[in-house]
Motif scaffolding. Structure first.
Motif, mmCIF file in Angstrom:
data_model
loop_
_atom_site.group_PDB
_atom_site.id
_atom_site.type_symbol
_atom_site.label_atom_id
_atom_site.label_comp_id
_atom_site.label_asym_id
_atom_site.label_seq_id
_atom_site.Cartn_x
_atom_site.Cartn_y
_atom_site.Cartn_z
ATOM 1 N N PRO A 143 -40.016 -46.798 -30.994
ATOM 2 C CA PRO A 143 -39.387 -48.043 -30.549
ATOM 3 C C PRO A 143 -38.337 -47.857 -29.457
ATOM 4 N N HIS A 144 -37.548 -46.785 -29.526
ATOM 5 C CA HIS A 144 -36.498 -46.599 -28.505
ATOM 6 C C HIS A 144 -37.090 -46.349 -27.119
ATOM 7 N N HIS A 145 -38.339 -45.912 -27.051
ATOM 8 C CA HIS A 145 -38.971 -45.695 -25.746
ATOM 9 C C HIS A 145 -39.221 -47.011 -24.997
ATOM 10 N N LEU A 146 -39.263 -48.112 -25.716
ATOM 11 C CA LEU A 146 -39.538 -49.403 -25.066
ATOM 12 C C LEU A 146 -38.426 -49.813 -24.102
ATOM 13 N N ALA A 147 -37.234 -49.288 -24.315
ATOM 14 C CA ALA A 147 -36.101 -49.628 -23.442
ATOM 15 C C ALA A 147 -35.986 -48.690 -22.240
ATOM 16 N N THR A 154 -38.811 -51.675 -17.555
ATOM 17 C CA THR A 154 -38.805 -51.086 -18.896
ATOM 18 C C THR A 154 -40.237 -50.960 -19.394
ATOM 19 N N MET A 155 -40.409 -50.096 -20.345
ATOM 20 C CA MET A 155 -41.735 -49.921 -20.942
ATOM 21 C C MET A 155 -42.164 -51.201 -21.668
ATOM 22 N N LEU A 156 -41.198 -51.903 -22.240
ATOM 23 C CA LEU A 156 -41.519 -53.163 -22.923
ATOM 24 C C LEU A 156 -42.068 -54.184 -21.924
ATOM 25 N N PHE A 157 -41.420 -54.296 -20.767
ATOM 26 C CA PHE A 157 -41.891 -55.216 -19.743
ATOM 27 C C PHE A 157 -43.299 -54.842 -19.297
ATOM 28 N N ARG A 158 -43.525 -53.555 -19.080
ATOM 29 C CA ARG A 158 -44.850 -53.107 -18.647
ATOM 30 C C ARG A 158 -45.911 -53.414 -19.707
ATOM 31 N N LEU A 159 -45.541 -53.241 -20.969
ATOM 32 C CA LEU A 159 -46.490 -53.447 -22.061
ATOM 33 C C LEU A 159 -46.779 -54.928 -22.287
ATOM 34 N N ILE A 160 -45.746 -55.710 -22.439
ATOM 35 C CA ILE A 160 -45.912 -57.121 -22.814
ATOM 36 C C ILE A 160 -46.222 -58.000 -21.599
ATOM 37 N N ASP A 161 -45.404 -57.912 -20.583
ATOM 38 C CA ASP A 161 -45.552 -58.826 -19.448
ATOM 39 C C ASP A 161 -46.627 -58.388 -18.455
ATOM 40 N N GLN A 162 -46.749 -57.097 -18.231
ATOM 41 C CA GLN A 162 -47.745 -56.621 -17.271
ATOM 42 C C GLN A 162 -49.065 -56.223 -17.931
ATOM 43 N N GLY A 163 -49.063 -56.149 -19.262
ATOM 44 C CA GLY A 163 -50.296 -55.836 -19.976
ATOM 45 C C GLY A 163 -50.749 -54.388 -19.860
ATOM 46 N N MET A 164 -49.826 -53.472 -19.598
ATOM 47 C CA MET A 164 -50.200 -52.057 -19.484
ATOM 48 C C MET A 164 -50.672 -51.555 -20.850
ATOM 49 N N ALA A 165 -51.702 -50.776 -20.879
ATOM 50 C CA ALA A 165 -52.280 -50.255 -22.113
ATOM 51 C C ALA A 165 -51.327 -49.258 -22.775
ATOM 52 N N PRO A 166 -51.317 -49.191 -24.108
ATOM 53 C CA PRO A 166 -50.430 -48.254 -24.809
ATOM 54 C C PRO A 166 -50.614 -46.806 -24.374
ATOM 55 N N GLU A 167 -51.865 -46.377 -24.132
ATOM 56 C CA GLU A 167 -52.065 -44.989 -23.702
ATOM 57 C C GLU A 167 -51.472 -44.748 -22.317
ATOM 58 N N LEU A 172 -47.198 -42.417 -18.890
ATOM 59 C CA LEU A 172 -46.082 -42.592 -17.971
ATOM 60 C C LEU A 172 -44.795 -41.980 -18.551
ATOM 61 N N LEU A 173 -44.560 -42.193 -19.836
ATOM 62 C CA LEU A 173 -43.381 -41.604 -20.475
ATOM 63 C C LEU A 173 -43.445 -40.074 -20.448
ATOM 64 N N ARG A 174 -44.630 -39.514 -20.629
ATOM 65 C CA ARG A 174 -44.788 -38.051 -20.566
ATOM 66 C C ARG A 174 -44.530 -37.543 -19.146
ATOM 67 N N GLN A 175 -45.083 -38.241 -18.164
ATOM 68 C CA GLN A 175 -44.907 -37.827 -16.752
ATOM 69 C C GLN A 175 -43.427 -37.827 -16.373
ATOM 70 N N GLU A 176 -42.682 -38.782 -16.889
ATOM 71 C CA GLU A 176 -41.275 -38.903 -16.539
ATOM 72 C C GLU A 176 -40.368 -38.072 -17.455
ATOM 73 N N GLY A 177 -40.964 -37.344 -18.405
ATOM 74 C CA GLY A 177 -40.191 -36.461 -19.276
ATOM 75 C C GLY A 177 -39.503 -37.130 -20.451
#
Length: 180
Positions: A143-147, A154-167, A172-177
């Motif tokens: 959950p803390h990754h969503l912020a 934010t990851m939350l914006f990308r997920l909910i508003d932009q519809g980015m897939a969970p994978e 993206l989180l892995r690429q950015e460390g």
């Protein structure tokens, strides 16, 4: 074989007499004796005055506790089911919203504990996002990754508003460390 000495006759009482005094039957009296570690073989077993006083006090304590329990409404004594706990938590998160029981069931089906679901909700996931949160969890996203902000969003914006897939969020989180 020598019998243990008995207390003076005036300072003793049989368990049957004590049971009648307390309004208990022999079985209940035997359980009380066992709980207080007072020897009780038969109703005619004689106990000392000090043991009788201990049994009387234990009986009064038990009666007091039972009276307190009776004063509590029966539905408050009943342990909450997991479904009730989910529904209660969902209602606290979205007061007045219809369908909190459906929300609770969806999150339970994704195998989230109630406290874990609440953390996801507080991180911004909506009631209907149980399946998304389940996929995010599978990919190691917490959950803390969503912020986390990456490239202005934010990851939350990308997920909910932009519809980015969970994978994709996980990648993206892995690429950015941010995710190992």
């Amino acid at each position: 074989m020598q019998q243990p000495p008995t207390p003076a006759q005036g300072n003793t009482i049989t368990l049957q007499e004590l049971a009648e005094e307390l309004g208990r039957d022999w079985r209940a009296m035997r359980e009380l004796c066992r709980a207080q570690q007072v020897f009780a073989r038969t109703p005619d077993t004689v106990v000392s005055a000090s043991n009788a006083d201990r049994l009387r006090e234990a009986h009064r304590d038990k009666e007091r506790r039972n009276a307190q329990l009776r004063s509590i409404p029966s539905d408050a004594r009943r342990p909450k089911s997991k479904a009730d706990a989910y529904a209660e938590a969902a209602y606290r998160q979205w007061p007045g919203e219809l369908g909190v029981d459906v929300i609770a069931r969806q999150w339970a089906e994704q195998m989230f504990e109630v406290a874990e679901a609440v953390v996801w909700w507080r991180a911004g996931m909506r009631g209907q996002d149980a399946a998304l949160a389940g996929l995010l969890r599978e990919f190691g996203v917490q959950p803390h990754h969503l912020a986390v902000v990456v490239r202005g969003d934010t990851m939350l914006f990308r997920l909910i508003d932009q519809g980015m897939a969970p994978e994709m969020i996980a990648r993206l989180l892995r690429q950015e460390g941010h995710l190992v």
